[in-house]
Scaffold this active site. Structure first.
Site, PDB file in Angstrom:
ATOM      1  N   ASP A 146       0.943  -1.220  -0.057  1.00 12.32           N
ATOM      2  CA  ASP A 146      -0.095   0.063   0.009  1.00 12.32           C
ATOM      3  C   ASP A 146       0.810   1.055   0.115  1.00 12.32           C
ATOM      4  OD1 ASP A 146      -2.430  -1.299   0.200  1.00 12.32           O
ATOM      5  OD2 ASP A 146      -2.241  -1.670   1.922  1.00 12.32           O
ATOM      6  N   TYR A 164       5.476  -9.596   7.201  1.00 10.77           N
ATOM      7  CA  TYR A 164       4.925  -8.181   7.471  1.00 10.77           C
ATOM      8  C   TYR A 164       5.221  -7.940   8.883  1.00 10.77           C
ATOM      9  CZ  TYR A 164       2.166  -8.239   3.226  1.00 10.77           C
ATOM     10  OH  TYR A 164       1.745  -8.372   1.826  1.00 10.77           O
ATOM     11  N   TYR A 182      -4.561  -9.698   2.454  1.00 10.99           N
ATOM     12  CA  TYR A 182      -4.753  -8.363   2.650  1.00 10.99           C
ATOM     13  C   TYR A 182      -4.463  -8.267   4.138  1.00 10.99           C
ATOM     14  CZ  TYR A 182      -6.220  -7.454  -2.079  1.00 10.99           C
ATOM     15  OH  TYR A 182      -6.562  -7.313  -3.286  1.00 10.99           O
TER      16      TYR A 182
END
Ligand SMILES: [Zn+2]
Ligand SMILES: [Zn+2]
Length: 439
Positions: free
Chosen positions: A264, A331, A403
């Site tokens: 993003d 992440y 996501y």
């Protein structure tokens, strides 16, 4: 039909030696088509002489065909072809209109067209008028031709050989740098310049930069008041920061950027970086120095992004990189909960997530761009560290394409399970970074 019967049948129409020999090209090696044609013509003449006393009528008809052609061939044998000649010759050969004689001219025109480009490999493609193809098909049927080389193949092979010899470049039938499309009948040459691909990995060190150029939603790039006349929603993108220096060196027409997935706008890309390929369409230069370009990109980006070693790539690498979206990702997220959470609750989240399969319906925020469907994504490991009563740091090792923001918030129940649903409270990601993309 014997071979000589076939030759006799073929010579009912006027043929140049290239086209006559070409019909028998697959019989043996080491002869050029025109030499083959000449031999066949001589054979027919010998046959005629053999019949001169036993069947004078047949002998005469044979000779007529040979001689008529031999005569027209005489005029064809001049190799210094100029345009004027080519026009005259157009009446001579039923199949090629004498165009095989224009090969030296066509070859030098191909070389002329190529001279503005750097390339290592090329291919000569041939376009023929439909009527020419049909005429030859009908001819082959009538004379029962079964060992011929097609007209396309003959033109392509011979022009290719001449260009390869003169330019010292290689003919490549699979992935040539440039295809020269030649139409010998209308004298046209069109170049199809294949893309140049440069691959590497990028790290994104500041937030607020999109991966691809993001056009202004109002003017779609034309420039308007809303976007301050730049045509873009964000002044820069990773695509431009990396692509422009490559594009300048390669002197191409257009940039296409292919990333192994994307983060993003407000997400950092850390670790060893995300694989990408920059594609430069119709490049004039291919022999570019990637080490120099890498330094230029890193200087140009002023610490906002950083690229590692660059290498030349091809279309297959782009295909692989697109698939790499499904590779593993690591992440790091900062999660904020709507209420105080206990250490026990954080452990419960870890227990549920580790080794689980997440059912994720296309997030509301990307619904406009992607099809609405449910994807299954694996989580390999999840670790939570408490930062304050309502905040925790989440380290996640998961399948690409998940996501993460929605894994945290639940996206109104579209992602199951989610951090929010596991302990039944609202949760959101307030900072998200990619620490690694593993091939
Ligand atoms: Zn011909
Ligand atoms: Zn605008």
């Amino acid at each position: 039909m014997t071979l000589l019967d076939q030759v006799f049948c073929m010579l009912a129409t006027s043929l140049c030696n290239h086209c006559l020999g070409r019909q028998f090209a697959l019989l043996g090696y080491g002869l050029k088509n025109d030499a083959r044609g000449e031999i066949l013509r001589s054979l027919l003449a010998l046959e005629a002489y053999d019949l001169l006393f036993s069947d004078p009528e047949k002998a005469l008809s044979l000779l007529n065909r040979v001689v008529a052609e031999a005569h027209s061939c005489e005029s064809l044998n001049d190799t210094s072809v100029d345009t004027q000649k080519v026009v005259e010759l157009e009446l001579t050969c039923y199949l090629c209109n004498g165009r095989f004689k224009a090969i030296p001219v066509l070859s030098s025109r191909v070389m002329e067209a190529l001279k503005d480009y750097e390339f290592s490999t090329f291919l000569v493609g041939i376009e023929l008028p439909f009527v020419v193809i049909e005429r030859e098909d009908e001819f082959k049927g009538r004379c029962q031709v079964s060992h011929s080389e097609s007209m396309k193949s003959h033109f392509s092979r011979v022009i290719g050989k001449q260009v390869a010899f003169a330019t010292e470049k290689l003919v490549d039938h699979h992935t040539p740098d440039i295809v020269a499309l030649v139409n010998p009948f209308v004298n046209s040459i069109t170049l199809q310049v294949n893309s140049l691909y440069v691959a590497g990995r990028y790290r994104k060190l500041v937030r607020g930069i999109p991966q691809s150029r993001w056009l202004c939603s109002e003017c779609h790039g034309a420039g308007c008041v809303k976007c301050d006349w730049v045509g873009k929603k964000y002044p820069e993108s990773i695509e431009e920061l990396i692509g422009i220096p490559v594009y300048r060196h390669a002197n191409g027409r257009e940039i296409a950027f292919h990333g192994a997935g994307r983060e993003d706008i407000d997400t950092l890309m850390l670790g060893s970086g995300r694989p990408f390929v920059v594609e430069i369409k119709e490049p004039k230069k291919r022999f570019i120095n990637l080490a120099t370009i890498r330094n230029e990109i890193n200087a140009f980006a002023e610490g906002k992004i950083e690229v590692g070693v660059l290498v030349f790539a091809d279309k297959d690498v782009v295909r692989r990189i697109k698939k790499a979206e499904a590779s593993k990702k690591i992440y790091n997220a900062i999660v904020e909960f709507a209420r105080d959470v206990t250490a026990e609750e954080l452990r419960r989240i870890e227990d549920v997530l580790c080794g689980s399969v997440i059912h994720q319906q296309t997030p509301l925020r990307v619904l406009q761009r992607r099809a609405d469907l449910i994807r299954e994504k694996h989580i390999y490991a999840a670790k939570l560290r408490r930062l304050s009563k309502r905040r925790a740091e989440l380290k996640l090792h998961c399948q690409g394409g998940l996501y993460v923001k929605e894994l945290i918030s639940g996206d109104e129940g579209r992602t199951k399970p989610s951090l929010a649903s596991i302990i039944d409270t609202e949760a959101k990601s307030i900072q998200l970074d990619v620490l690694g993309v593993i091939d």
